[in-house]
Design a protein around this motif. Structure first.
Motif, PDB file in Angstrom:
ATOM      1  N   LEU A  22       0.830  -1.201   0.000  1.00  0.00           N
ATOM      2  CA  LEU A  22       0.000   0.000   0.000  1.00  0.00           C
ATOM      3  C   LEU A  22       0.867   1.254   0.000  1.00  0.00           C
ATOM      4  CD1 LEU A  22      -2.710   1.449   0.163  1.00  0.00           C
ATOM      5  CD2 LEU A  22      -2.667   1.087   2.644  1.00  0.00           C
ATOM      6  N   GLY A  23       1.921   1.255   0.807  1.00  0.00           N
ATOM      7  CA  GLY A  23       2.821   2.399   0.853  1.00  0.00           C
ATOM      8  C   GLY A  23       3.476   2.665  -0.488  1.00  0.00           C
ATOM      9  N   LEU A  24       3.877   1.597  -1.180  1.00  0.00           N
ATOM     10  CA  LEU A  24       4.484   1.733  -2.504  1.00  0.00           C
ATOM     11  C   LEU A  24       3.478   2.284  -3.510  1.00  0.00           C
ATOM     12  CD1 LEU A  24       7.048   1.224  -4.166  1.00  0.00           C
ATOM     13  CD2 LEU A  24       6.187  -1.068  -4.612  1.00  0.00           C
ATOM     14  N   ARG A  25       2.246   1.810  -3.433  1.00  0.00           N
ATOM     15  CA  ARG A  25       1.208   2.289  -4.358  1.00  0.00           C
ATOM     16  C   ARG A  25       0.908   3.766  -4.121  1.00  0.00           C
ATOM     17  NH1 ARG A  25      -4.497   2.352  -4.250  1.00  0.00           N
ATOM     18  NH2 ARG A  25      -4.592   1.111  -2.367  1.00  0.00           N
ATOM     19  N   VAL A  26       0.758   4.158  -2.861  1.00  0.00           N
ATOM     20  CA  VAL A  26       0.465   5.548  -2.530  1.00  0.00           C
ATOM     21  C   VAL A  26       1.635   6.443  -2.922  1.00  0.00           C
ATOM     22  CG1 VAL A  26       0.060   7.145  -0.615  1.00  0.00           C
ATOM     23  CG2 VAL A  26      -1.207   4.997  -0.734  1.00  0.00           C
ATOM     24  N   SER A  27       2.851   6.010  -2.629  1.00  0.00           N
ATOM     25  CA  SER A  27       4.037   6.786  -2.996  1.00  0.00           C
ATOM     26  C   SER A  27       4.124   6.972  -4.500  1.00  0.00           C
ATOM     27  CB  SER A  27       5.285   6.075  -2.480  1.00  0.00           C
ATOM     28  OG  SER A  27       6.441   6.740  -2.886  1.00  0.00           O
ATOM     29  N   SER A  28       3.836   5.919  -5.235  1.00  0.00           N
ATOM     30  CA  SER A  28       3.863   5.990  -6.695  1.00  0.00           C
ATOM     31  C   SER A  28       2.819   6.981  -7.212  1.00  0.00           C
ATOM     32  CB  SER A  28       3.621   4.602  -7.280  1.00  0.00           C
ATOM     33  OG  SER A  28       3.551   4.646  -8.671  1.00  0.00           O
ATOM     34  N   MET A  29       1.644   6.976  -6.598  1.00  0.00           N
ATOM     35  CA  MET A  29       0.590   7.898  -7.026  1.00  0.00           C
ATOM     36  C   MET A  29       0.979   9.348  -6.728  1.00  0.00           C
ATOM     37  SD  MET A  29      -2.732   5.738  -5.779  1.00  0.00           S
ATOM     38  CE  MET A  29      -3.944   6.889  -6.400  1.00  0.00           C
ATOM     39  N   ILE A  30       1.563   9.591  -5.556  1.00  0.00           N
ATOM     40  CA  ILE A  30       1.957  10.947  -5.179  1.00  0.00           C
ATOM     41  C   ILE A  30       3.083  11.448  -6.077  1.00  0.00           C
ATOM     42  CG2 ILE A  30       3.083  12.306  -3.356  1.00  0.00           C
ATOM     43  CD1 ILE A  30       1.494  10.573  -1.340  1.00  0.00           C
TER      44      ILE A  30
END
Length: 103
Positions: A22-30
């Motif tokens: 989840l952290g990787l997905r959110v970081s990628s989106m940001i």
């Protein structure tokens, strides 16, 4: 020629934890170029995101200075941020120095 007797080493795959994924997905989106230009992104909770993981990542984002969070009716979260001082600076353009040809 004889084939070399090599034993295949078992490949160990380390599974990502739910919070890492989840952290990787959110970081990628940001960090996506479009989000960086518009300075906002909406994060949707997926079925694969556990309650504990979602709450922890959203809690970390909520504690981050400079991020405004809006909790939407569809349980998504919209993050907005202002340009940082580094983004506000004009880009420095360095022109190459032309050297005379050696011939």
């Amino acid at each position: 020629m004889a084939k070399a007797n090599k034993q295949a080493k078992p490949v160990q795959r380390q599974e990502m934890s739910g919070i890492e994924r989840l952290g990787l997905r959110v970081s990628s989106m940001i960090n996506h170029p479009v989000a960086q230009i518009q300075r906002w992104v909406t994060i949707h909770r997926l079925d694969t995101d556990g309650e504990r993981e979602w709450e922890e990542v959203i809690g970390l984002l909520n504690e981050t200075d400079g991020i405004d969070m809006t909790f939407n009716d569809d349980e998504s979260v919209t993050l907005r941020w202002e340009a940082s001082a580094v983004e506000d600076r004009p880009e420095e353009v360095i022109e190459p120095i032309e050297e005379p040809a050696p011939f």
